[in-house]
Design a protein around this motif. Structure first.
Motif, PDB file in Angstrom:
ATOM      1  N   VAL A  34       0.885  -1.173   0.000  1.00 18.34           N
ATOM      2  CA  VAL A  34       0.000   0.000   0.000  1.00 18.34           C
ATOM      3  C   VAL A  34       0.918   1.215   0.000  1.00 18.34           C
ATOM      4  CG1 VAL A  34      -1.850   1.258   1.150  1.00 18.34           C
ATOM      5  CG2 VAL A  34      -1.720  -1.241   1.372  1.00 18.34           C
ATOM      6  N   ASP A  35       0.850   2.019  -1.066  1.00 20.44           N
ATOM      7  CA  ASP A  35       1.653   3.240  -1.129  1.00 20.44           C
ATOM      8  C   ASP A  35       0.810   4.402  -0.619  1.00 20.44           C
ATOM      9  OD1 ASP A  35       3.391   5.259  -1.551  1.00 20.44           O
ATOM     10  OD2 ASP A  35       3.549   5.029  -3.730  1.00 20.44           O
ATOM     11  N   ILE A  36       1.190   4.920   0.549  1.00 20.79           N
ATOM     12  CA  ILE A  36       0.451   6.049   1.144  1.00 20.79           C
ATOM     13  C   ILE A  36       0.812   7.354   0.435  1.00 20.79           C
ATOM     14  CG2 ILE A  36       0.126   7.355   3.295  1.00 20.79           C
ATOM     15  CD1 ILE A  36       0.558   4.719   4.838  1.00 20.79           C
ATOM     16  N   GLY A  37       1.979   7.428  -0.154  1.00 20.23           N
ATOM     17  CA  GLY A  37       2.407   8.612  -0.893  1.00 20.23           C
ATOM     18  C   GLY A  37       1.728   8.699  -2.256  1.00 20.23           C
ATOM     19  N   GLY A  38       2.110   9.724  -2.999  1.00 21.72           N
ATOM     20  CA  GLY A  38       1.362  10.063  -4.211  1.00 21.72           C
ATOM     21  C   GLY A  38       1.922   9.522  -5.514  1.00 21.72           C
ATOM     22  N   ASP A  39       2.881   8.594  -5.458  1.00 20.32           N
ATOM     23  CA  ASP A  39       3.577   8.210  -6.694  1.00 20.32           C
ATOM     24  C   ASP A  39       2.810   7.254  -7.609  1.00 20.32           C
ATOM     25  OD1 ASP A  39       5.722   9.794  -6.260  1.00 20.32           O
ATOM     26  OD2 ASP A  39       6.971   8.237  -5.355  1.00 20.32           O
ATOM     27  N   HIS A  40       1.783   6.585  -7.091  1.00 22.09           N
ATOM     28  CA  HIS A  40       1.161   5.519  -7.898  1.00 22.09           C
ATOM     29  C   HIS A  40      -0.333   5.678  -8.104  1.00 22.09           C
ATOM     30  CE1 HIS A  40       4.982   3.582  -6.569  1.00 22.09           C
ATOM     31  NE2 HIS A  40       4.972   3.223  -7.834  1.00 22.09           N
ATOM     32  N   ARG A  41      -0.867   6.863  -7.832  1.00 21.07           N
ATOM     33  CA  ARG A  41      -2.316   7.047  -8.016  1.00 21.07           C
ATOM     34  C   ARG A  41      -2.615   7.150  -9.513  1.00 21.07           C
ATOM     35  NH1 ARG A  41      -1.781  11.510  -3.444  1.00 21.07           N
ATOM     36  NH2 ARG A  41      -1.319  10.064  -1.736  1.00 21.07           N
ATOM     37  N   TYR A  42      -3.478   6.260  -9.975  1.00 24.50           N
ATOM     38  CA  TYR A  42      -3.799   6.142 -11.397  1.00 24.50           C
ATOM     39  C   TYR A  42      -2.562   5.806 -12.235  1.00 24.50           C
ATOM     40  CZ  TYR A  42      -8.548   7.457 -10.347  1.00 24.50           C
ATOM     41  OH  TYR A  42      -9.830   7.446  -9.840  1.00 24.50           O
ATOM     42  N   ALA A  43      -1.642   5.058 -11.623  1.00 28.39           N
ATOM     43  CA  ALA A  43      -0.461   4.575 -12.363  1.00 28.39           C
ATOM     44  C   ALA A  43      -0.733   3.157 -12.853  1.00 28.39           C
ATOM     45  CB  ALA A  43       0.762   4.586 -11.455  1.00 28.39           C
ATOM     46  N   ASP A  44      -0.125   2.791 -13.980  1.00 27.46           N
ATOM     47  CA  ASP A  44      -0.298   1.442 -14.534  1.00 27.46           C
ATOM     48  C   ASP A  44       0.133   0.386 -13.524  1.00 27.46           C
ATOM     49  OD1 ASP A  44      -1.280   2.338 -16.866  1.00 27.46           O
ATOM     50  OD2 ASP A  44       0.571   2.043 -18.043  1.00 27.46           O
ATOM     51  N   GLY A  45      -0.661  -0.659 -13.400  1.00 22.34           N
ATOM     52  CA  GLY A  45      -0.317  -1.769 -12.510  1.00 22.34           C
ATOM     53  C   GLY A  45      -0.743  -1.543 -11.068  1.00 22.34           C
ATOM     54  N   TRP A  46      -1.299  -0.381 -10.769  1.00 20.14           N
ATOM     55  CA  TRP A  46      -1.725  -0.061  -9.408  1.00 20.14           C
ATOM     56  C   TRP A  46      -3.216   0.213  -9.395  1.00 20.14           C
ATOM     57  CZ3 TRP A  46       1.572   0.604  -5.013  1.00 20.14           C
ATOM     58  CH2 TRP A  46       2.915   0.308  -5.283  1.00 20.14           C
ATOM     59  N   THR A  47      -3.874  -0.214  -8.311  1.00 20.27           N
ATOM     60  CA  THR A  47      -5.307   0.029  -8.141  1.00 20.27           C
ATOM     61  C   THR A  47      -5.495   1.203  -7.190  1.00 20.27           C
ATOM     62  OG1 THR A  47      -5.760  -2.319  -8.453  1.00 20.27           O
ATOM     63  CG2 THR A  47      -7.478  -1.019  -7.359  1.00 20.27           C
ATOM     64  N   TYR A  48      -6.401   2.099  -7.555  1.00 22.35           N
ATOM     65  CA  TYR A  48      -6.663   3.286  -6.729  1.00 22.35           C
ATOM     66  C   TYR A  48      -7.517   2.862  -5.531  1.00 22.35           C
ATOM     67  CZ  TYR A  48      -7.978   8.132  -5.655  1.00 22.35           C
ATOM     68  OH  TYR A  48      -8.167   9.356  -5.040  1.00 22.35           O
ATOM     69  N   GLY A  49      -6.981   3.085  -4.324  1.00 27.75           N
ATOM     70  CA  GLY A  49      -7.587   2.505  -3.127  1.00 27.75           C
ATOM     71  C   GLY A  49      -8.586   3.383  -2.402  1.00 27.75           C
ATOM     72  N   LEU A  50      -9.617   3.828  -3.109  1.00 29.04           N
ATOM     73  CA  LEU A  50     -10.694   4.578  -2.442  1.00 29.04           C
ATOM     74  C   LEU A  50     -11.650   3.533  -1.854  1.00 29.04           C
ATOM     75  CD1 LEU A  50     -11.529   7.558  -2.003  1.00 29.04           C
ATOM     76  CD2 LEU A  50     -12.934   7.377  -4.059  1.00 29.04           C
ATOM     77  N   ALA A  51     -11.293   3.074  -0.663  1.00 28.71           N
ATOM     78  CA  ALA A  51     -11.800   1.794  -0.166  1.00 28.71           C
ATOM     79  C   ALA A  51     -13.296   1.776   0.131  1.00 28.71           C
ATOM     80  CB  ALA A  51     -11.018   1.388   1.079  1.00 28.71           C
TER      81      ALA A  51
END
Ligand code: NDP
Ligand code: X2W
Length: 324
Positions: free
Chosen positions: A96-113
């Motif tokens: 889980v990346d708490i920082g901002g580097d992977h929001r809407y990045a390929d291979g990552w799911t946006y965690g608006l839980a």
């Protein structure tokens, strides 16, 4: 068997809150702590109040090539510092990346839980939302999903506590400059704009053209209040009903008839939403409150980790907020 958790950036505000939550979690065991300047210190040196079983864990110098066996890694590094290093973490370790580097990045799911929990279950790479998006998108989601407001020309006016800037944050957010003071910043192009725009578009099927987002720093330690102005002909009751339907199964979103206050969420993973609408003026006011370190960071990160691991999403997050 416990789930082995690591936290990188543990000396920071987001990482420290993640440590507090992991320490009280029924299934998680903190086995790895990492950082940069704090490397070499015992957790008890850094956090004198840390539970006894964690006191002697030594903060390692962050190096993805030297991880112990881990099930989950929470990364709470300055935005810009995690992309390259997290790419080197073995694929089986859930991140889980708490920082901002992977929001809407390929291979990552946006965690608006609270909005898309089923998308998170079973994933291994989750990008935690930013703190302002968590505060603003939670009240907007039901209205956009039911087309009660236009996705265009939404105005988000948000107030944040100073911990939002992190302990390594800019010195202009020090006590002398922040106490008894009120500051707007990030005008016109705050870093959270693209993430908010993308999510509004996804929720509405339309475009977030004309979005305005202005954050303000207020002299409190924790908390965010987002006051949002949108165009729509719904009544207050229709907005509240939509939110109560949308979040009927959510353990963490509370829909209130009265305007929420930041203290209601302090120290918790709760989000509070409320609305006031005047159809004659084509106006809907949506309000969202979170703790920037709770739902805005570490609380949501633990909720995401629970979903990734197939646990109850509330595990370790059931404590009541701190009040007053
Ligand atoms: N504060 C908040 O409310 C929120 C923060 N976030 C995001 O979470 C992330 C962390 O924020 P926050 O906790 O506030 O920041 P802090 O400044 O409080 O903490 C930053 C942490 O990163 C570590 N760090 C910095 N550089 C390196 C490096 N090169 N290698 C390893 N560790 C490093 C520091 O460790 P050390 O002390 O050992 O150098 C420290 O533990 C940021 O991306 C932020 O934008 C997201 C939502 C809300
Ligand atoms: C007061 C303050 O400075 N707050 C931070 C928000 C913290 C956050 O959510 O940051 P990331 O998107 O980088 O994870 C800011 O406005 O940039």
């Amino acid at each position: 068997m416990s789930i082995r958790v690591g936290i990188v950036g543990i000396s920071g505000f987001g990482g420290g809150e993640a440590m507090r939550l992991v320490a009280g979690h029924p299934e998680f065991e903190l086995v790895y702590a990492a950082g940069e300047g704090s490397a070499g210190q015992r957790l008890a040196q850094r956090f004198p109040g840390v539970p006894a079983q964690l006191a002697d864990l030594v903060i390692e110098k962050w190096d993805p090539a030297r991880l112990p066996p881990l099930d989950v890694l929470m990364a709470s590094l300055p935005t810009g510092a995690s992309r390259e290093a997290l790419a080197r973490v073995p694929g089986h370790v859930k991140i889980v990346d708490i920082g901002g580097d992977h929001r809407y990045a390929d291979g990552w799911t946006y965690g608006l839980a609270d909005v898309w929990p089923s998308e998170i279950a079973g994933q291994t790479r989750i990008a935690n939302p930013g703190c302002f998006p968590a505060a603003a998108l939670t009240p907007l989601a039901p209205l956009l999903a039911e087309k009660l407001i236009s996705p265009e020309n939404i105005v988000i006016d948000a107030k944040t506590g100073i911990s939002g800037a992190g302990r390594g944050g800019d010195s202009k957010f020090g006590y002398a400059e922040s106490n008894e003071n009120l500051i707007a910043y990030g005008l016109l192009r705050h870093v959270h704009m693209p993430e908010i725009e993308s999510t509004i578009a996804r929720l509405s099927g339309g475009s977030a053209t004309g979005l305005v987002f202005t954050p303000h720093l207020v002299p409190m330690t924790r908390g965010i209040l987002a006051t949002i102005y949108a165009r729509g002909r719904a009544t207050t009751a229709q907005c509240l009903d939509a939110a109560r339907r949308f979040y009927a199964n959510s353990a963490f979103v509370r829909v209130t008839d009265t305007p929420p206050q930041t203290k209601w969420a302090t120290g918790s993973n709760l989000a509070f939403v409320s609305y006031a609408a005047d159809p004659d003026r084509n106006l809907v006011i949506a309000l969202g409150v979170v703790d920037n370190l709770g739902k805005g960071a570490a609380g949501q990160a633990v909720q995401n980790a629970n979903l990734m691991c197939g646990l109850e999403e509330t595990a370790g997050l059931e404590g009541a907020p701190v009040w007053p």
